[in-house]
Structures are given as C-alpha cells and as structure tokens.
Design an enzyme around this catalytic site. Structure first.
Site, short mmCIF file in Angstrom:
data_model
loop_
_atom_site.label_atom_id
_atom_site.label_comp_id
_atom_site.label_asym_id
_atom_site.label_seq_id
_atom_site.Cartn_x
_atom_site.Cartn_y
_atom_site.Cartn_z
N GLY A 118 43.31 46.99 32.04
CA GLY A 118 44.00 48.02 31.28
C GLY A 118 43.04 48.82 30.43
CB SER A 205 42.58 46.63 37.34
OG SER A 205 43.32 47.73 36.86
CG ASP A 284 53.75 41.37 61.61
OD1 ASP A 284 52.62 40.88 61.53
OD2 ASP A 284 54.77 40.74 61.30
CG ASP A 287 47.63 40.61 62.91
OD1 ASP A 287 48.53 40.14 63.64
OD2 ASP A 287 47.78 40.76 61.68
CG ASP A 291 51.01 37.19 60.47
OD1 ASP A 291 51.25 38.41 60.38
OD2 ASP A 291 49.84 36.74 60.42
CG ASP A 417 46.67 48.89 43.89
OD1 ASP A 417 47.57 49.28 43.13
OD2 ASP A 417 45.52 48.66 43.50
CG HIS A 456 46.80 46.98 40.28
ND1 HIS A 456 45.74 47.69 40.82
CD2 HIS A 456 46.49 46.80 38.97
CE1 HIS A 456 44.86 47.95 39.88
NE2 HIS A 456 45.28 47.42 38.75
#
Length: 523
Positions: A118, A205, A284, A287, A291, A417, A456
């Site tokens: 922050g 962050s 999904d 790969d 899952d 994020d 995030h």
C-alpha cells in the site's frame, strides 16, 4: 580503533567509529551482544530498542489484520530510525526500520529485506514470510529487515497524506529501502563480526515496485530481487480500474429511479456462470487437463463475442450491450488517438472471484478507494495527463550494472490481478529483452512467471503458495536458474503444479497423478 565511511542520502561521506571485530566479539562475550546494539553509533541513525526475542513467542502479523506467528526461532530484534526530523507542519518524519538477527550459530550468513505494501507507513515484523514457501526467511537463518519507508500511516494502508512533505515523498518513492539496507548491513557486520555474504529483496505490490526501483536505482545493493505483482504505474492502473472499467460497465448497466447506473447489477449470477463456463471450456484444457486453471494465458483465444445473444435469442447467451461493455473494460483504456494508455486484463479463472480485491466480473458498488463513479463517459486524454509519476514509477530498462554485477531478478504476477494488470509487468519484461540484447541474454539474469488464477499478490482460484526466495538464492549462489517453481494453495488442497518461466507453461504429460507437479512439464 577502525573507521569506515557511510554515505548519507545526499552522497556525502560521513565517518563513524566502531570497535574492531575482535574487540567487539570479546565485549559481546562478557555482555549481552543484542543489548549492546542499543548503544551502537551510526551517523543519522537512532537505535531505539535492541532486545532478544525468545523462540516460539507469538509476534505480530507481517501486515496489520493478519494472523500472528509463533514459529520463529530465538533472535535479536533491533528497532531504529534513520534521519529523524521535523517536516511539513511540524510533523515528525524518519525512516523507521526493524531488523531481526538470528542467533549467531543459526545465521546462514545472508541478509534479506522484505518489501512493503500500500502506502507503507508501518513497520511489519521482519520475518520474511512472503513467497518463501512454508518457512519464513528468519526461520531459515536469514537476517531480515523491514521499514515504513519514511513515514507513519494515520488512516490505514492507503494513507498518502505524507506526500505533502517532499523528503517523505522521496523516501517512499525510492530512497528509504536503500538507506535501510545499508544501515542493516552495518548492524549485521557488527553483530556477527563479519558482513553478510549475499543480500536479497522480496516484495509484492508496493514491495514489487520497490524491488524494481532497487534494481534500477541501486543496482549493486542486492544480489537477488523478487518482484511480485508490482505497483508499477499506480496512477494509470487506478485510471483503468476506478474509471475506465466502471464507465464501460455503466454504459450498459440498468439505471435506478434517479437515472444513475447500477454497476453491481450489470451482470447476473447466471451471466457470470455462463461467461466463466465458456471461458474455461475454451482455455482450461489447453495445458492438457481441465482442472479449473488456465496455465497458458497468452494462448487463450477466448472471444466473449461468442456469447452475445443473436436476434430473437434469449437463453444461453448474454445481452450484446453487456458483452460490448466487458470487452471494452478488459481491453484497457485508450486515448482519442487509439493509443493504449494502460494494458488490458487477461481472461482468467479468477475474474469472477470475490474477496479483498474482487475479480473484474464481480465488482460491487465500491472499489478499493471508495464508491465507483456513476459516469458514463471518460476523457482518457485528460485523465491520463497527470496520472504518471516518474519518481515513483520503475520505468528504466537499463539494468546493465545490475546484471553485470551478477544480480538476478525474478518477476511473478497473478493472472487474475484486478488492480495491476499482469500484462503491464509482462510488457516491462519484454522491454527488458528489447533493451538488453534479446530474450536469451535477459533470461541469464531475469525470469518472468505468470501465476494462474491468482488475484493481487494472492487469493483467487489459484496455487498462490510458492518459494521464490529459494529460487533466487539458488540462482545467485549456485548458478541454478529457476526454470520452474512448484506452487500449492488452499483453493486446491492436495494439488501442486510447476509455475514455469516464460515463454513456457505447465503442460500435463498425459499420465500419472494429475494433482502432482511431477507429472507436468514446462513446454
């Protein structure tokens, strides 16, 4: 007696005197070596407290509001202030810091500094718990430091009132961490009678931004840096999530009796489920296994337009105006000339998740800094004009000193994020490649990891527990580059997956336990 020079924030050498290592060691044998640090004299530094902390004592959480921790070993905790002064309005400022020193026989010889969060303004306990797997750095034997970056928060984690004081603003922007690192190294050398062998920085962050700043402005201070979900361009990211996206949604949201858009009612639960089901069906299993996670985000070719209702269609689709709003929101802000002002966001498994930082398909009435705007138009050119801050933003890609000095830099970013786009961090990484001789040259000292589903700095339908500290240490000290890092998380109990360094992603081999990372390869 022996003298050494310590540069102040202005680069002026100041002399301080200390007893030799041998003399200090002899003194420590007669008295408490931890308590002795309280009388340590370093120019412009006040040691306000130095006290031994017994093993197993419950200590405060790394960040306010979190759980305490009781698994730390015995250590010496030093608290201090650098450059205490009176600032604007007579307010007291100074770079507060804390340093945890393991017992001498437990010290691994290294130093680690943990990043802030922050607007900083508080000193989290120096334990190095973030992105270190299940063992905080202090438990592993690192000496660990933390700092408030030069001010005290008054109203919470996002109190930026300190910026009215120029020096406090500069300390937060780029100066404080380097000051604390230098002082911490001095204390470490005194306490253990030898300097730290290697120095590391780990943050997410604001801490991720701080790591980038250190690699750019203080390229020889740390041997290894881990930068997660960096708050690279806060002004522009806030423009995206506080204005651009709400405005895009408001244009299609239903109105209340007063004609104000109700952003929280743009999408129904049914809309979100239909959207997420279609997204996961499309991306999904790319790969090798379905899952609930998308491990190849750049290879996800999902087009929300496929869900747009056709004329006379009312079921199994989403209203065209809602689809247009979503596509516009996720595309990111552009100015009047069509230039991308801030990157768009990824379509990922966590975009409908709720929590501290809700996904971009789960927005309520309030954002991180208050109620969302009810505007239906935005002048991006005007809003972006003063959104950038060169002092705070880690924009430089010239890391020739850092890399040639043996520095290693690891990036990671959560694909879901909703605050800082992973594509912004990824864009910086690609710029590193362009400015430093190409992808192969940069991969010799820097790696980038996408983290599927992660919001995030954690949370979301993700595997958000991983040990980047060990990865950067092995790279610096043993020359072992981190091609992959194993991740686990509470969202998927019993599951592990490799996070793969770009350009590779985790791919199921097609056999063996699909919950076990050992049955995946980076391809």
């Amino acid at each position: 007696m022996k003298e050494a020079a310590l540069k102040t924030r202005f680069g002026i050498p100041l002399l301080f005197t200390f007893v030799s290592c041998a003399a200090f060691d002899a003194l420590a044998q007669k008295t408490d070596p931890c308590a002795n640090l309280a009388t340590l004299k370093i120019d412009s530094v006040e040691i306000t407290k130095a006290a031994p902390i017994p093993a197993g004592v419950t200590i405060p959480p790394p960040y306010p509001g979190g759980p305490g921790y009781s698994g730390l070993p015995a250590h010496c905790k030093v608290d201090g202030v650098i450059h205490r002064r009176k600032g604007v309005g007579g307010e007291e400022f100074g770079i507060g810091f804390a340093l945890a020193l393991p017992d001498r026989d437990a010290w691994n010889g290294d130093f680690m500094m943990q990043g802030g969060g922050g607007g900083n303004g508080f000193i989290s306990y120096p334990m190095g718990a973030s992105y270190s797997g299940d063992k905080p750095a202090l438990v592993r034997g690192f000496a660990v430091a933390s700092t408030d970056s030069g001010h005290k928060a008054k109203t919470g984690a996002f109190d930026f009132s300190f910026m009215r004081d120029e020096q406090a603003y500069l300390d937060f922007a780029y100066m404080a961490n380097a000051q604390v690192a230098k002082v911490s190294k001095q204390i470490i050398a005194r306490y253990y009678t030898k300097p730290a062998a290697y120095s590391y920085f780990v943050g997410c962050s604001t801490g991720g931004r701080e790591g980038m700043i250190l690699s750019q402005r203080f390229p020889t201070e740390f041997n290894g840096i881990v930068s997660g979900d960096p708050a690279m361009r806060t002004g522009l990211s806030n423009l995206a999530i506080q204005e651009w996206i709400p405005v895009a949604y408001n244009q299609a949201a239903p109105k209340d009796a007063a004609g104000k858009p109700q952003i929280e009612k743009l999408l129904t639960d049914g809309d979100r489920k239909l959207f997420m089901d279609a997204l996961m069906k499309k991306c999904d299993a790319k790969d090798g296994i379905a899952d609930g996670m998308i491990f190849d985000p750049l290879g996800c070719d999902f087009d929300p337009g496929e869900l747009s209702c056709k004329p006379s269609q009312s079921e199994g689709c989403i209203a065209p105006e809602k689809i247009s709003a979503i596509k516009k929101a996720f595309a990111g802000p552009r100015n009047a000339y069509g230039t991308q002002v801030y990157p768009g966001f990824l379509y990922d498994a966590g975009i409908a998740a709720t929590g501290f930082a809700p996904g971009l398909l789960a927005m309520g009435t309030r954002g991180l800094f208050g109620p969302y705007t009810t505007a239906t138009e935005i002048d991006v050119d005007k809003e972006a004009l003063h959104a950038s801050d060169p002092l705070v933003e880690p924009a430089s890609t010239n890391l020739s000193t850092f890399s040639s000095s043996g520095g290693k830099l690891i990036f990671f970013h959560g694909d879901s994020d909703p605050w800082f786009s992973p594509l912004d961090t990824f864009g910086y990484y690609k710029s590193l490649e362009a400015s430093n001789g190409g992808a192969d040259n940069v991969a010799a000292w820097s790696r980038f990891f996408f983290v599927p589903g992660m919001a995030h700095c954690g949370g979301g339908p993700s595997l958000d527990q991983f040990d980047m500290l060990s990865a950067v240490v092995a790279w610096v000290e043993k020359g072992t580059a981190p091609d992959s890092v194993v991740a686990t998380g509470k969202s998927f109990p019993g599951r592990s997956r490799p996070l793969c360094a770009f350009p590779k992603h985790a791919q199921y081999t097609g056999s063996g336990d699909s919950e076990d990372a050992r049955n995946f390869q980076c391809r």
